[in-house]
Design a protein around this motif. Structure first.
Motif, PDB file in Angstrom:
ATOM      1  N   ARG A  50      31.766  47.971  40.767  1.00 32.48           N
ATOM      2  CA  ARG A  50      30.882  47.546  41.837  1.00 32.48           C
ATOM      3  C   ARG A  50      31.373  46.211  42.385  1.00 32.48           C
ATOM      4  O   ARG A  50      31.982  45.410  41.668  1.00 32.48           O
ATOM      5  N   PRO A  51      31.167  45.910  43.649  1.00 29.93           N
ATOM      6  CA  PRO A  51      31.628  44.640  44.237  1.00 29.93           C
ATOM      7  C   PRO A  51      31.046  43.439  43.489  1.00 29.93           C
ATOM      8  O   PRO A  51      29.844  43.366  43.249  1.00 29.93           O
ATOM      9  N   VAL A  52      31.945  42.519  43.108  1.00 27.39           N
ATOM     10  CA  VAL A  52      31.514  41.313  42.410  1.00 27.39           C
ATOM     11  C   VAL A  52      31.325  40.190  43.431  1.00 27.39           C
ATOM     12  O   VAL A  52      32.102  40.071  44.392  1.00 27.39           O
ATOM     13  N   ASN A 105      40.943  23.941  38.346  1.00 29.86           N
ATOM     14  CA  ASN A 105      40.868  24.967  37.299  1.00 29.86           C
ATOM     15  C   ASN A 105      40.796  26.380  37.876  1.00 29.86           C
ATOM     16  O   ASN A 105      40.819  27.359  37.126  1.00 29.86           O
ATOM     17  N   ALA A 106      40.704  26.501  39.209  1.00 32.94           N
ATOM     18  CA  ALA A 106      40.744  27.816  39.844  1.00 32.94           C
ATOM     19  C   ALA A 106      42.132  28.138  40.378  1.00 32.94           C
ATOM     20  O   ALA A 106      42.313  29.160  41.035  1.00 32.94           O
ATOM     21  N   VAL A 107      43.107  27.262  40.097  1.00 38.59           N
ATOM     22  CA  VAL A 107      44.476  27.435  40.581  1.00 38.59           C
ATOM     23  C   VAL A 107      45.387  27.617  39.382  1.00 38.59           C
ATOM     24  O   VAL A 107      45.327  26.847  38.413  1.00 38.59           O
ATOM     25  N   TRP A 143      42.901  33.204  43.704  1.00 44.12           N
ATOM     26  CA  TRP A 143      42.287  34.497  44.004  1.00 44.12           C
ATOM     27  C   TRP A 143      41.733  34.449  45.411  1.00 44.12           C
ATOM     28  O   TRP A 143      41.098  33.460  45.824  1.00 44.12           O
ATOM     29  N   THR A 144      41.943  35.515  46.149  1.00 40.14           N
ATOM     30  CA  THR A 144      41.410  35.616  47.506  1.00 40.14           C
ATOM     31  C   THR A 144      40.689  36.959  47.676  1.00 40.14           C
ATOM     32  O   THR A 144      40.906  37.893  46.884  1.00 40.14           O
ATOM     33  N   VAL A 178      36.757  31.145  38.847  1.00 42.06           N
ATOM     34  CA  VAL A 178      37.450  32.282  38.248  1.00 42.06           C
ATOM     35  C   VAL A 178      36.721  32.707  36.983  1.00 42.06           C
ATOM     36  O   VAL A 178      36.268  31.867  36.191  1.00 42.06           O
ATOM     37  N   SER A 179      36.600  34.032  36.790  1.00 40.77           N
ATOM     38  CA  SER A 179      35.986  34.577  35.578  1.00 40.77           C
ATOM     39  C   SER A 179      36.907  35.632  34.979  1.00 40.77           C
ATOM     40  O   SER A 179      37.852  36.110  35.623  1.00 40.77           O
ATOM     41  N   GLY A 180      36.605  36.030  33.755  1.00 39.74           N
ATOM     42  CA  GLY A 180      37.442  37.000  33.055  1.00 39.74           C
ATOM     43  C   GLY A 180      37.336  38.414  33.578  1.00 39.74           C
ATOM     44  O   GLY A 180      38.166  39.269  33.262  1.00 39.74           O
TER      45      GLY A 180
END
Length: 380
Positions: free
Chosen positions: A27-29, A315-317, A328-329, A367-369
Motif C-alpha cells: 500500500r502507498p506509504v 541522516n536522510a542522505v 529517496w525521491t 528514511v525508514s526500514g
C-alpha cells in the motif's frame, strides 16, 4: 469431515494473513518531503578562546630589588604611566660619580685650553723676535749667533703650541667620554623605572615589592584592550566559504545564554596539520562587559543566506561526500534512489538541495526500514 474443516479454516487464516501482509507491504506509504524555505542562513561553527593580538610581558632591563609596584591586574594604564620601580641607591651613586668625572674633564679642558692660548701667544712672540733678529743680522746690527738662537726659540715655541693643541684634543676626547659615561649611567638609572609602553589593560602582576629581579624578568602582563578578539578553530572541510568581513555570532562559555555580534577580521594562512582546522579571528562589535583571556568561545560565522532552499537532514542522505549524496525521491508515485548535489550545509545538520533540481521532484526527509525501490508512496 471434521479434519477437512480444520484444514480449510487454517487455509483461510493463512490466506487472510498473506493478504494483509501484501496489503501492508504494497500500500502507498506516506513520507515527509522537503519543502521550500526562504531566507535560510548558512553558518559555520568554530570553537576557540578569547585572545589579544597585542600582548606584552614586561620587566626591567637591569637587575635590582623591586621597591614600588603601582599597578595591579584589572587596572587600565596609559602610555608612559609608571608601573614599578627598583631600588635606585646604587645607580644614583654611579650617576654622581660620573657627574664628578664630567666636571673634572670640563675643568681639565679649560686648563688645557688656557695652556693652548699661552702657547699660541708665546709662539707668536718668539716668531716675531726671530724675524727682527734676522733682519738686524742681515743689516749687520746684530750677531748671527743671536739671530740663530732666536730662530731656535721660535721653533721650540711652535712645537710647544702643537703639543698644547694635541693636549686640547685629548681633553676634548676625555670630556666626550665623561659625557657618554654620565649619559649611560643616567640611562641605567631611568631603567630602574618601569613604564607602560602603550595604553593597556593589566592582566597579570607576577612580582611583589621586595623581590630581587634579574634582567628581563616579567613583572606585568599587559594587553591592548582594543585588540581583543576571538580565535576559533574551524574544520577545513567547512572553512572554504569564510571571508574577512563576514558577520558572526559570539558566545562565551561563562554567558551561554547571551549572543554578541562579531565580524571576521583575519583568516589564518596556516592550518593545524594535526587537527586539520583553520584559525579564524573575529572581533566583537557588541562586546560583553568583561572579557577573560583564554575563556572558551563559540563562533557562528554566517557565510551566506539562501533566498529559497529545500533542506534535507544529513541522516536522510547516504554516501554524502561534502557535495553529493543519494536520497529517496517520489517519482511517478513510487520510491526511487537518486544521486543529487547539495550547495550548502546548515548548522542544524541539514543540506540544501541544488536549485537546479526540479521543484516537482519530492525528496524524502525521513528514511525508514520499510522503504524500498519501487514501492508506492505519497508525500505527507
Amino acid at each position: 469431515m471434521r479434519r477437512i474443516g480444520v484444514l480449510a479454516g487454517i487455509a483461510l487464516v493463512a490466506a487472510a494473513g498473506a493478504g494483509a501482509f501484501w496489503a501492508l507491504r504494497h500500500r502507498p506509504v506516506e513520507v515527509p518531503v522537503a519543502r521550500m524555505e526562504q531566507g535560510v542562513p548558512v553558518r559555520v561553527f568554530g570553537l576557540g578562546t578569547m585572545e589579544a593580538r597585542v600582548t606584552s610581558r614586561i620587566g626591567f632591563e637591569v637587575a635590582g630589588t623591586l621597591v614600588v609596584v603601582l599597578a595591579d591586574h584589572g587596572d587600565r594604564v596609559v602610555a608612559g604611566q609608571v608601573l614599578a620601580r627598583l631600588s635606585p641607591t646604587a645607580q644614583q651613586a654611579r650617576v654622581a660619580r660620573s657627574g664628578a668625572g664630567l666636571q673634572s674633564a670640563e675643568a681639565q679642558q679649560l686648563r688645557v685650553a688656557a695652556a693652548l692660548e699661552r702657547a699660541t701667544a708665546q709662539a707668536q712672540q718668539k716668531r716675531s723676535l726671530a724675524n727682527r733678529r734676522r733682519e738686524l743680522a742681515a743689516r749687520g746690527n746684530a750677531s748671527v749667533e743671536v739671530a740663530e738662537l732666536a730662530e731656535t726659540e721660535a721653533v721650540i715655541a711652535t712645537a710647544d703650541l702643537a703639543v698644547a693643541r694635541a693636549d686640547l684634543a685629548v681633553a676634548r676626547a676625555a670630556l666626550a667620554d665623561a659625557q657618554a659615561g654620565l649619559l649611560a649611567e643616567q640611562t641605567a638609572l631611568a631603567k630602574h623605572t618601569l613604564a607602560a609602553p602603550y595604553d593597556a589593560l593589566v592582566v597579570g602582576r607576577q612580582r611583589e615589592p621586595g623581590s630581587a629581579l634579574a634582567p628581563g624578568e616579567v613583572v606585568f602582563t599587559l594587553v591592548d584592550a582594543d585588540t581583543l578578539w576571538a580565535l576559533a578553530h574551524v574544520d577545513e572541510g567547512r572553512a572554504g566559504p569564510i571571508r574577512e568581513g563576514q558577520p558572526a555570532v559570539l558566545r562565551l562559555r561563562s554567558l551561554p545564554g547571551e549572543a554578541f555580534a562579531a565580524r571576521v577580521v583575519r583568516i589564518g594562512l596556516e592550518s593545524d596539520r594535526v587537527t586539520e582546522e583553520r584559525r579564524i579571528y573575529a572581533r566583537c562589535e557588541t562586546c560583553p562587559p568583561r572579557i577573560i583571556l583564554g575563556e572558551q568561545v563559540q563562533l557562528e560565522i554566517e557565510t551566506g543566506r539562501l533566498p529559497n532552499a529545500r533542506l534535507v537532514p544529513e541522516n536522510a542522505v547516504e554516501g554524502f561526500d561534502g557535495a553529493t549524496g543519494r536520497v529517496w525521491t517520489i517519482e511517478g508515485g513510487a520510491l526511487h534512489r537518486r544521486e543529487v548535489r547539495f550547495i550548502a550545509r546548515t548548522l542544524d545538520a541539514r543540506l540544501a538541495l541544488d536549485p537546479d533540481l526540479p521543484e516537482t521532484l519530492a525528496v524524502v526527509t525521513q528514511v525508514s526500514g520499510t522503504m524500498q525501490e519501487g514501492r508506492a508512496a505519497r508525500p505527507r
